[in-house]
Design a protein around this motif. Structure first.
Motif, mmCIF file in Angstrom:
data_model
loop_
_atom_site.group_PDB
_atom_site.id
_atom_site.type_symbol
_atom_site.label_atom_id
_atom_site.label_comp_id
_atom_site.label_asym_id
_atom_site.label_seq_id
_atom_site.Cartn_x
_atom_site.Cartn_y
_atom_site.Cartn_z
ATOM 1 N N GLY A 1 0.774 -1.213 0.000
ATOM 2 C CA GLY A 1 0.000 0.000 0.000
ATOM 3 C C GLY A 1 0.815 1.278 0.000
ATOM 4 N N LEU A 2 1.958 1.282 -0.678
ATOM 5 C CA LEU A 2 2.711 2.515 -0.778
ATOM 6 C C LEU A 2 1.886 3.522 -1.567
ATOM 7 N N PRO A 3 1.694 4.722 -1.046
ATOM 8 C CA PRO A 3 0.802 5.685 -1.693
ATOM 9 C C PRO A 3 1.338 6.188 -3.017
ATOM 10 N N GLN B 1 3.617 4.502 5.422
ATOM 11 C CA GLN B 1 2.928 5.401 4.493
ATOM 12 C C GLN B 1 3.267 6.851 4.773
ATOM 13 N N SER C 1 9.130 -1.955 -2.646
ATOM 14 C CA SER C 1 9.203 -2.515 -1.310
ATOM 15 C C SER C 1 9.577 -3.984 -1.382
ATOM 16 N N ALA D 1 2.262 -0.134 9.074
ATOM 17 C CA ALA D 1 1.682 0.275 7.791
ATOM 18 C C ALA D 1 1.478 1.788 7.752
ATOM 19 N N GLU D 2 0.933 2.333 8.836
ATOM 20 C CA GLU D 2 0.707 3.780 8.887
ATOM 21 C C GLU D 2 2.029 4.539 8.914
ATOM 22 N N VAL E 1 6.834 7.534 3.629
ATOM 23 C CA VAL E 1 6.942 7.578 2.170
ATOM 24 C C VAL E 1 6.418 8.900 1.628
ATOM 25 N N VAL E 2 5.278 9.360 2.154
ATOM 26 C CA VAL E 2 4.694 10.617 1.678
ATOM 27 C C VAL E 2 5.587 11.799 2.027
#
Length: 248
Positions: free
Chosen positions: A16-18, A186, A24, A182-183, A189-190
Motif C-alpha cells: 500500500g505505498l501511496p 505510508q 518494497s 503500515a501507517e 513515504v509521503v
C-alpha cells in the motif's frame, strides 16, 4: 534472483505505498548470504530502472530462533559482493526506508545503518552478529562509528550487547518507534518520498564527508552543491513562470 525471493518482493510490493511512490521488499535476515546479496541488488535494479521520484522500503520481519552467528560458512568473495550490494543501496538516488520488527539478527544492522529513515516496533531487538564471542568485522563497524560515535560503538562491539528498541532510538540507529508499521511507512513515504532524487544523494554524501573532512577541503564540494541548487531553483522558477503565462 531465485523464484522464492522474487515472490517475496512481489508480495510485499502490495503493502500500500501511496501513489506508487516506492519499491518494497521483505528481506529475511536468516537467508543465505549469496541469496540476500542478490535480493538487495534486485531492489537496487528496480529503483535504478524507474526514473520518477520514489523510495526503497526494506522490511525485516522477525526470524524465529535467529542464530547470532553471521554470515556463516561463506567465502571472502561472498562477503565482498555483499558489501558492494549494501554500498550500492546506500548510494541510490532514492530515499531508503528500513522497517524492522521483533528480534532481527545477522545482516539487518548492516542494512538499517544504510537507510535514510528507520522505523522499528516497540518489541524490536537488534541482535548483533557475533561469532565465537567476537563481533563480525564487516563494514557495520565502520558505519556504527559514523552513526553513534567511537565510544558508544566500542561498547556495543566489545561487549556484544543486543540493542532493544528504546536504546536503538536513543542512539539514533532507528528514528521512530511505532505499533502501526503500515501507517508509519505510508507517512514516511509521503513525507520523504517527494525529496527522493539525485539531490538527495548529494546531500547524503556531503553529510558523510562532513564527519572526516577538514573545513577547507569540504568547502569546494559544498559550494559546487550550492551552485547546482541555485541553478535548479532558477530553472524551476522559470518553468513555473512559463506555465503561468501559458495559463493566462
Amino acid at each position: 534472483m531465485t523464484e522464492g525471493m522474487a515472490a517475496d518482493m512481489q508480495a510485499d510490493a502490495g503493502i500500500g505505498l501511496p501513489d506508487a511512490l516506492g519499491v518494497s521488499a521483505r528481506l529475511d535476515g536468516g537467508m543465505p548470504l549469496p541469496e540476500l546479496t542478490a535480493a538487495v541488488n534486485e531492489v537496487c535494479e528496480q529503483v535504478e530502472d524507474r526514473r520518477e521520484r520514489m523510495v526503497a522500503v526494506l522490511r525485516f520481519p522477525p526470524v524465529p530462533a535467529q542464530p547470532r552467528e553471521w554470515p556463516g560458512d561463506v567465502s571472502i568473495q561472498d562477503v565482498n559482493r555483499w558489501e558492494r550490494a549494501v554500498r550500492r543501496l546506500e548510494r541510490l538516488d532514492a530515499v531508503n526506508i528500513a522497517v524492522a520488527e521483533g528480534t532481527c539478527g545477522g545482516p539487518v544492522l548492516d542494512l538499517m545503518l544504510t537507510a535514510d529513515f528507520r522505523i522499528g516496533t516497540p518489541d524490536l531487538t537488534l541482535m548483533l552478529p557475533v561469532n565465537d564471542g567476537h563481533y563480525w568485522p564487516g563494514m557495520s563497524l565502520y558505519r556504527l562509528v559514523h552513526h553513534i560515535g567511537l565510544a558508544r560503538a566500542r561498547r556495543l562491539v566489545m561487549w556484544g550487547t543486543d540493542i532493544p528498541a528504546s536504546e536503538a532510538l536513543e542512539l539514533g540507529i532507528i528514528d521512530q518507534v511505532s505499533d502501526d508499521l503500515a501507517e508509519a511507512v505510508q507517512a514516511a513515504v509521503v513525507l520523504r518520498g517527494r525529496l527522493s532524487d539525485h539531490e538527495t544523494r548529494i546531500r547524503r554524501r556531503l553529510l558523510e564527508e562532513a564527519a572526516s573532512a577538514e573545513y577547507d577541503d569540504a568547502l569546494g564540494a559544498h559550494l559546487a552543491a550550492c551552485d547546482r541548487e541555485l541553478r535548479r531553483l532558477r530553472a524551476v522558477a522559470e518553468a513555473d513562470g512559463a506555465e503561468s503565462e501559458a495559463g493566462g
